[in-house]
Design an enzyme around this catalytic site. Structure first.
Site, PDB file in Angstrom:
ATOM      1  N   ASN B 250     -17.147 -13.629 -38.955  1.00  0.00           N
ATOM      2  CA  ASN B 250     -16.585 -12.525 -37.754  1.00  0.00           C
ATOM      3  C   ASN B 250     -17.813 -11.546 -37.463  1.00  0.00           C
ATOM      4  O   ASN B 250     -17.953 -10.928 -36.487  1.00  0.00           O
ATOM      5  CB  ASN B 250     -15.518 -11.757 -38.301  1.00  0.00           C
ATOM      6  CG  ASN B 250     -14.439 -12.093 -37.695  1.00  0.00           C
ATOM      7  OD1 ASN B 250     -13.998 -12.098 -36.379  1.00  0.00           O
ATOM      8  ND2 ASN B 250     -13.369 -12.485 -38.636  1.00  0.00           N
ATOM      9  N   ASN B 275      -5.401 -17.095 -42.427  1.00  0.00           N
ATOM     10  CA  ASN B 275      -5.014 -16.576 -41.178  1.00  0.00           C
ATOM     11  C   ASN B 275      -3.838 -17.041 -40.587  1.00  0.00           C
ATOM     12  O   ASN B 275      -3.343 -18.151 -41.309  1.00  0.00           O
ATOM     13  CB  ASN B 275      -6.329 -16.764 -40.246  1.00  0.00           C
ATOM     14  CG  ASN B 275      -6.603 -18.442 -39.994  1.00  0.00           C
ATOM     15  OD1 ASN B 275      -5.614 -19.063 -40.023  1.00  0.00           O
ATOM     16  ND2 ASN B 275      -7.837 -18.584 -39.550  1.00  0.00           N
ATOM     17  N   ILE B 276      -3.328 -16.602 -39.744  1.00  0.00           N
ATOM     18  CA  ILE B 276      -2.050 -17.035 -39.143  1.00  0.00           C
ATOM     19  C   ILE B 276      -1.923 -18.594 -38.699  1.00  0.00           C
ATOM     20  O   ILE B 276      -0.786 -19.058 -38.934  1.00  0.00           O
ATOM     21  CB  ILE B 276      -1.711 -16.289 -37.729  1.00  0.00           C
ATOM     22  CG1 ILE B 276      -2.802 -16.389 -36.748  1.00  0.00           C
ATOM     23  CG2 ILE B 276      -1.521 -14.636 -38.247  1.00  0.00           C
ATOM     24  CD1 ILE B 276      -2.335 -15.929 -35.349  1.00  0.00           C
ATOM     25  N   CYS B 338      -7.731  -6.595 -42.628  1.00  0.00           N
ATOM     26  CA  CYS B 338      -8.096  -7.997 -42.348  1.00  0.00           C
ATOM     27  C   CYS B 338      -8.803  -8.154 -41.094  1.00  0.00           C
ATOM     28  O   CYS B 338      -9.789  -7.638 -40.944  1.00  0.00           O
ATOM     29  CB  CYS B 338      -6.783  -8.769 -42.340  1.00  0.00           C
ATOM     30  SG  CYS B 338      -5.449  -8.016 -41.174  1.00  0.00           S
ATOM     31  N   ASP B 340      -7.462  -7.774 -37.503  1.00  0.00           N
ATOM     32  CA  ASP B 340      -6.991  -6.563 -36.669  1.00  0.00           C
ATOM     33  C   ASP B 340      -6.164  -5.716 -37.425  1.00  0.00           C
ATOM     34  O   ASP B 340      -5.668  -4.589 -36.977  1.00  0.00           O
ATOM     35  CB  ASP B 340      -5.883  -7.076 -35.550  1.00  0.00           C
ATOM     36  CG  ASP B 340      -6.799  -7.928 -34.507  1.00  0.00           C
ATOM     37  OD1 ASP B 340      -7.917  -7.375 -34.233  1.00  0.00           O
ATOM     38  OD2 ASP B 340      -6.440  -9.146 -34.061  1.00  0.00           O
ATOM     39  N   GLY B 341      -5.754  -6.016 -38.500  1.00  0.00           N
ATOM     40  CA  GLY B 341      -4.870  -5.125 -39.598  1.00  0.00           C
ATOM     41  C   GLY B 341      -3.496  -4.992 -39.155  1.00  0.00           C
ATOM     42  O   GLY B 341      -2.782  -4.111 -39.342  1.00  0.00           O
ATOM     43  N   TRP B 342      -2.844  -6.056 -38.571  1.00  0.00           N
ATOM     44  CA  TRP B 342      -1.516  -5.972 -38.354  1.00  0.00           C
ATOM     45  C   TRP B 342      -0.772  -7.244 -39.018  1.00  0.00           C
ATOM     46  O   TRP B 342       0.310  -7.467 -38.752  1.00  0.00           O
ATOM     47  CB  TRP B 342      -1.066  -5.755 -36.702  1.00  0.00           C
ATOM     48  CG  TRP B 342      -1.738  -6.761 -35.829  1.00  0.00           C
ATOM     49  CD1 TRP B 342      -2.087  -8.282 -36.345  1.00  0.00           C
ATOM     50  CD2 TRP B 342      -2.622  -6.479 -34.609  1.00  0.00           C
ATOM     51  NE1 TRP B 342      -2.688  -8.653 -35.036  1.00  0.00           N
ATOM     52  CE2 TRP B 342      -3.008  -7.787 -34.009  1.00  0.00           C
ATOM     53  CE3 TRP B 342      -2.623  -5.310 -33.758  1.00  0.00           C
ATOM     54  CZ2 TRP B 342      -3.579  -7.935 -32.949  1.00  0.00           C
ATOM     55  CZ3 TRP B 342      -3.374  -5.541 -32.416  1.00  0.00           C
ATOM     56  CH2 TRP B 342      -3.483  -6.747 -32.183  1.00  0.00           C
ATOM     57  N   ASP B 343      -1.377  -8.283 -39.568  1.00  0.00           N
ATOM     58  CA  ASP B 343      -0.641  -9.236 -40.016  1.00  0.00           C
ATOM     59  C   ASP B 343      -0.689  -9.181 -41.697  1.00  0.00           C
ATOM     60  O   ASP B 343       0.142  -8.615 -42.255  1.00  0.00           O
ATOM     61  CB  ASP B 343      -1.339 -10.514 -39.695  1.00  0.00           C
ATOM     62  CG  ASP B 343      -0.877 -10.697 -38.254  1.00  0.00           C
ATOM     63  OD1 ASP B 343       0.287 -10.389 -37.798  1.00  0.00           O
ATOM     64  OD2 ASP B 343      -1.685 -11.293 -37.482  1.00  0.00           O
ATOM     65  N   LYS B 380       2.939  -7.478 -34.394  1.00  0.00           N
ATOM     66  CA  LYS B 380       3.263  -8.205 -33.093  1.00  0.00           C
ATOM     67  C   LYS B 380       4.388  -9.237 -33.080  1.00  0.00           C
ATOM     68  O   LYS B 380       4.304 -10.528 -32.916  1.00  0.00           O
ATOM     69  CB  LYS B 380       1.975  -9.107 -32.373  1.00  0.00           C
ATOM     70  CG  LYS B 380       0.972  -7.904 -32.416  1.00  0.00           C
ATOM     71  CD  LYS B 380      -0.311  -8.874 -30.988  1.00  0.00           C
ATOM     72  CE  LYS B 380      -0.783  -9.962 -31.697  1.00  0.00           C
ATOM     73  NZ  LYS B 380      -1.805 -10.509 -30.957  1.00  0.00           N
TER      74      LYS B 380
END
Lengths: 493, 568
Positions: B250, B275-276, B338, B340-343, B380
């Site tokens: 990143n 990751n997702i 992480c 974006d800090g939302w998962d 999300k």
């Protein structure tokens, strides 16, 4: 032989004991004929009281002036002892090795153990086959109790009394026995009163390369089925292994000689037929299958008492060679060919059943664990020897205490009960999908998994259920206590 | 309704995937919201309801002798295998379901048409049921160090944060705004949970736009403010939940992670949660295993192992345990991010809070936790659950993993949760069903202790589950007890009337006891105050928690406690 000859060093000061999940303890280590003890210094608490028979493997590592002994126990516990002095360490290790390898039955701890609360003869004749037969004879007259084996001449690994078809005489049975490996002729294991079908077990027929036949054996199996009725023979081996067994004198029942029987090498579903089960010797997988089938079918085997009776009848008296199979456990790297965890496999299956039917067994996990422990190392004589004949030769029933006597004392018994039990008259068909089978953590992770929170849950369940049964009595007790409590406060003022 | 051309098909078979039982035969109905199958062959009427929004895929399989098979996979892991007699019917059902299961506009979601018999006031009450301010109040916020600010009321700081956020008092508006420019999507460090006992805070954000050498004074001041809000500890942790390699990659895109040299007294740490995309494919593999037709034990175990699912679950739990331990035992504040800090961040922050605070293990608390860490902080849901027809690469079982971690904890701590497995499944269902509006929009445990959650992934294969339920039995015991006690107190109340007053028992009132027994309340030690952290390890012995409960919470005493822990 004297035990004292095996003990090179009896006491060691300042030994350090490590157990998984517990803080290390320093204290005095003692070796007696049957036990390893450690009492902590300076407090003097007894921290370890280990039956040396429980030790499966001893590993020693010496470095500098002290050494470490790792004891791998048959109950899957791992203990570590740090012992000052190289020689002392080696002495202790070899003493434990020697004592844990004593293989004379009469030298084992049950022959020396004399608890004050029990009498020797207690519990040994708790589950006579006669009583089982009594129930059976009220349901059918097709079977009889035979004493053909009263002096163990027909089959050395069967008990003196067995149940055989009423239509065949003892001569026929004795001759059929000679056609079966180890003399284990077909006997009744369970009768299902709902549809009149039976579960039988035996060992393999000695057909051999020449396809030998035995008229009496054919007759015995023939009389069990009515005209035109079909039965199944479940061979617990693979078809390949069964075929190969012919080379060494064993084999299977050929279709031509047993026309009413159909042979299978796999499980079958709800066919409502009479079934004969055997593998090779008929003392291992055969017993596992017949005992488990009864637990599934028969609600009376699911009570604490009934389960003990089932074990006595289908494992102990049926001649599962406990002494051979349980001489060593998982950590032993010797070349023993006779050791095998068949009984553990059975206990695991029972545990899987109890998980799927948490309300249908009267006993809990604790009983299964106790049975596991005692099968491998015990203060009681119940699992000693390989069959009834050996037990009678060693006078086990006269000179040792029965595990059942101890288990069934009221102050012990309640520990093994399942608080959620309610009698379930139905057959309990378990799911055997891989997703439904779980690792038995209570056994395999017993010593390394912190159990505090699970114990709490168990106690909570106990409390909730007992609350139901005794809420009315609690009420009345509360009422009786309240005046006294009131008096107490007055006194305080 | 315009999508439904054939609302009713008769003589449809429903195959049973596992047991070799005869297939059911019955009628299939399509409504605006559900597919309903009524089994006519069973003795008792048996209905199978499948919500269109639960459907993740519909497939037509090759023709068999029995007819035209239609295979439906649902997001709640229900798999239905229908066989329809006529090709035309099969095709009609297929095309209708394709359209019905993938709404394009949010207005088409079920939550907008779901109309339970509830008044407008009640509905609005439902939305007000959870007030996050109350939860912050519970943590003692606002206090000297932390404040609730409406700096984001126009979503100026961050478009995916709620209007009100909790930041250190010491962080000025300039610091907040500056920091937001240095964080991916403006997701600045905000408070997630404050551990009242020792002032250690759990904070969350997104990755810094650090690249290879960029710095931001305000962001550095922001972290300093967070660290100084906890005077009991000279340092703070900054935890990046990604694998190090991913984080480094990143940097090339101008993002990355904090440079330890630029921030004062931080201890930086990576925790490798994948990751997702990895998680999505892992679940895919797990479900393939669950769907195998009569697998052998080793097929199943190898499949389970190869899916990596339990490895990922363990990684999430390990990270959460690390956070909880840092806060509880090291008394250190932690900032987690992480990408974006939302998962991953939402997963580990909510799990760590659950470990630390018994309130989140109650019904109410668990809903607050989800509202706070997931809904308000912009997980999300819509994308991750595939609510609307969108990018399949955005779908990932992040929330499913969180729910499973909670379940794993419930297995290890059976008495610590007010709710049961069923509640988790219910929540999981609703997340994917959009039946309610909430989810619209955008222990250091050893591996072998983690179990395969049959109740989730093979939930609809009825034959596989325990056939008797301990929970039901206990609940019926409880309700029986309550009835008995009510009866007893009724009788007792009648006694004086019939007999005249009894001498020594003026007013024993079993009523109070009966009321207390009515609901299985969480254990007392969990309900209030300095409850123990959920932990199975020997490092957090029972003894210690008794000590800390007995001692007055003086500074000296706590320091002793801390020293003891370091020695141990």
């Amino acid at each position: 032989m004297e035990f004292s000859e095996l003990i090179k060093t009896a006491t060691v000061e300042n030994a350090l004991l490590w157990r998984p999940g517990l803080p290390a303890v320093r204290g005095t280590l003692c070796i007696t004929s049957h036990h390893l003890l450690l009492s902590s210094r300076p407090r003097g608490d007894l921290e370890l009281w280990l039956l040396i028979r429980n030790v499966d493997a001893v590993e020693k590592r010496v470095c500098g002036s002290s050494g470490t002994i790792t004891l791998r126990c048959k109950d899957l516990r791992v203990l570590q002892l740090e012992i000052p002095g190289m020689e002392q360490c080696l002495n202790i290790a070899s003493s434990i090795e020697a004592l844990s390898s004593v293989d004379s039955v009469m030298m084992m701890y049950p022959f020396f153990y004399r608890p004050p609360s029990l009498r020797l003869e207690q519990g040994w004749h708790r589950f006579p086959l006669e009583r089982f037969f009594q129930r059976l004879s009220s349901q059918t007259s097709q079977w009889r109790l035979s004493t053909v084996n009263r002096d163990f001449s027909a089959c050395p690994s069967y008990p003196p009394a067995v149940i055989v078809p009423a239509a065949v005489g003892d001569d026929t049975v004795a001759k059929a026995a000679r056609f079966r490996q180890g003399g284990r002729f077909p006997v009744l294991s369970y009768f299902h009163p709902k549809n009149g079908t039976a579960l039988l077990r035996s060992s393999q027929p000695l057909t051999g390369r020449n396809r030998r036949r035995c008229r009496e054996d054919e007759q015995l199996l023939g009389t069990i089925l009515d005209q035109g009725e079909q039965g199944f023979i479940i061979d617990t081996r693979s078809a390949q292994a069964a075929k190969q067994a012919r080379m060494s004198g064993g084999g299977t029942e050929p279709k031509s000689s047993y026309p009413q029987w159909r042979r299978l090498h796999r499980a079958l579903e709800r066919e409502e037929r009479t079934v004969l089960v055997h593998g090779a010797e008929g003392t291992d997988a055969t017993l596992l299958v017949t005992a488990l089938a009864q637990l599934i079918l028969d609600p009376s085997c699911r009570s604490l008492e009934g389960f003990q009776g089932l074990l006595e009848r289908e494992w102990i008296e049926a001649g599962h060679p406990f002494q051979l199979r349980c001489a060593r456990s998982a950590s032993w790297h010797g070349r023993g060919k006779q050791e095998a965890p068949l009984f553990v496999l059975f206990l695991d299956c029972v545990w899987q059943l109890s998980r799927q039917f948490p309300l249908s067994l009267e006993f809990g996990e604790r009983l299964l664990l106790t049975l596991f422990d005692n099968a491998y190392a015990s203060a009681y004589g119940t699992f000693l020897c390989n069959n009834e004949r050996e037990r009678s030769l060693c006078k086990v029933k006269e000179s040792t205490h029965s595990l059942w006597a101890w288990l069934n004392q009221p102050e012990e018994k309640h520990k093994y009960l399942n608080p959620l039990y309610s009698h379930n008259p139905l057959v309990i068909w378990p799911s055997v999908e891989p997703q439904s089978i779980q690792l038995w953590q209570g056994l395999f992770l017993r010593w390394i998994r912190p159990s505090q929170h699970l114990d709490e849950a168990r106690e909570e369940i106990q409390r909730l259920v007992q609350g139901k049964n005794s809420s009315s009595s609690k009420e009345s007790r509360g009422r009786r206590q309240s005046p006294a409590a009131a008096a107490g406060t007055e006194g305080g003022r | 309704m315009e999508h439904i051309s054939t609302p009713k098909v008769e003589n449809v078979k429903l195959l049973d995937r596992y047991a070799n039982r005869k297939a059911a035969s019955g009628t299939l109905y399509l409504t605006a919201t559900h597919l309903i199958y009524v089994d006519a062959s069973a003795e008792v009427r048996k209905e199978t309801w499948i919500l269109h929004h639960h459907i993740s895929s519909v497939e037509k399989l090759p023709l068999t002798t029995a007819g035209y098979p239609l295979l439906i996979h649902c997001k709640n892991f229900h798999v239905a295998h229908f066989v329809i007699g006529q090709e035309r019917d099969c095709h009609d059902v297929f095309t209708s379901l394709l359209k019905l299961s993938q709404p394009v506009k949010p207005e088409e979601l079920y939550a907008f048409s779901y109309n339970p018999k509830m008044s407008k006031e009640n509905r609005e009450m439902g939305w007000k049921l959870i007030d996050l301010r109350l939860d912050y109040q519970r943590m003692g916020i606002p206090n000297d160090s932390w404040e609730i600010t409406d700096i984001n009321k126009d979503y100026e700081v961050c478009s995916t944060y709620p209007p009100e956020i909790v930041v250190p008092r010491a962080a000025t508006k300039a610091v907040v705004m500056g920091s937001s420019r240095f964080r991916s999507r403006g997701r600045i460090p905000v408070l997630s949970y404050l551990y009242k006992e020792n002032n250690a805070a759990l904070c969350r954000c997104s990755q810094p736009l650090a690249g290879f050498s960029a710095r931001c004074l305000e962001d550095e001041q922001m972290l300093q403010a967070i660290r100084q809000a906890n005077p009991g500890c000279p340092f703070m942790y900054v935890v990046d939940t990604r694998p190090k390699l991913n984080a480094m990659a990143n940097r090339a895109a101008g993002k990355g992670y904090e440079n330890e040299d630029n921030y004062e007294n931080i201890r930086f740490k990576f925790i490798g949660i994948e990751n997702i995309h990895v998680m999505r494919s892992s679940l895919q593999k797990l479900l393939e295993v669950c769907e195998m037709k009569s697998p052998s034990m080793s097929d199943f175990l190898t499949g389970l192992e190869n899916s990596g699912w339990l490895r990922h679950i363990k990684a999430v739990m390990d990270a959460s345990v690390f956070l909880a331990k840092a806060v509880k035992e090291e008394r250190a504040s932690v900032l987690v991010h992480c990408s974006d800090g939302w998962d991953r961040t939402a997963q580990v922050c909510s799990l760590a809070s659950l470990l630390l605070d018994p309130f989140y293990r109650t019904f109410k608390g668990f809903m607050v936790l989800i509202e706070k860490e997931w809904i308000a902080m912009g997980h999300k849901f819509s994308h991750r659950c595939g609510h609307l027809d969108g990018d399949p690469k955005e779908v990932s079982p992040v929330f499913t993993q969180f729910v499973e971690c909670v379940w794993q904890l419930m297995q290890q701590f059976p008495c610590s949760f007010e709710f049961s497995e069923r509640f988790l499944l219910e929540i999981h269902d609703h997340v994917y069903s959009c039946q309610f509006g909430n989810f619209l929009g955008t222990c250091h445990k050893e591996r072998e202790e983690l179990r395969f959650w049959c109740g989730m992934y093979n939930r609809f294969d009825k034959g596989m589950h325990p056939k008797q339920s301990v929970l039901d039995q206990l609940l019926s015991c409880l309700s029986q007890k309550v009835t008995l006690e009510d009866d007893a107190s009724d009788l007792e109340n009648k006694l004086p009337i019939l007999d005249g007053p009894l001498p020594s028992e003026g007013c024993t009132s079993p009523k109070a006891g009966a009321a207390a027994a009515k609901a299985p309340t969480p254990r007392q030690d969990c309900a209030e105050g300095a409850a123990p952290v959920l932990s199975n390890g020997p490092s957090l012995g029972h003894q210690k928690h008794k000590e800390s409960a007995a001692q007055p919470r003086g500074l000296g005493a706590s320091r002793e406690d801390g020293q003891a822990q370091h020695q141990g």
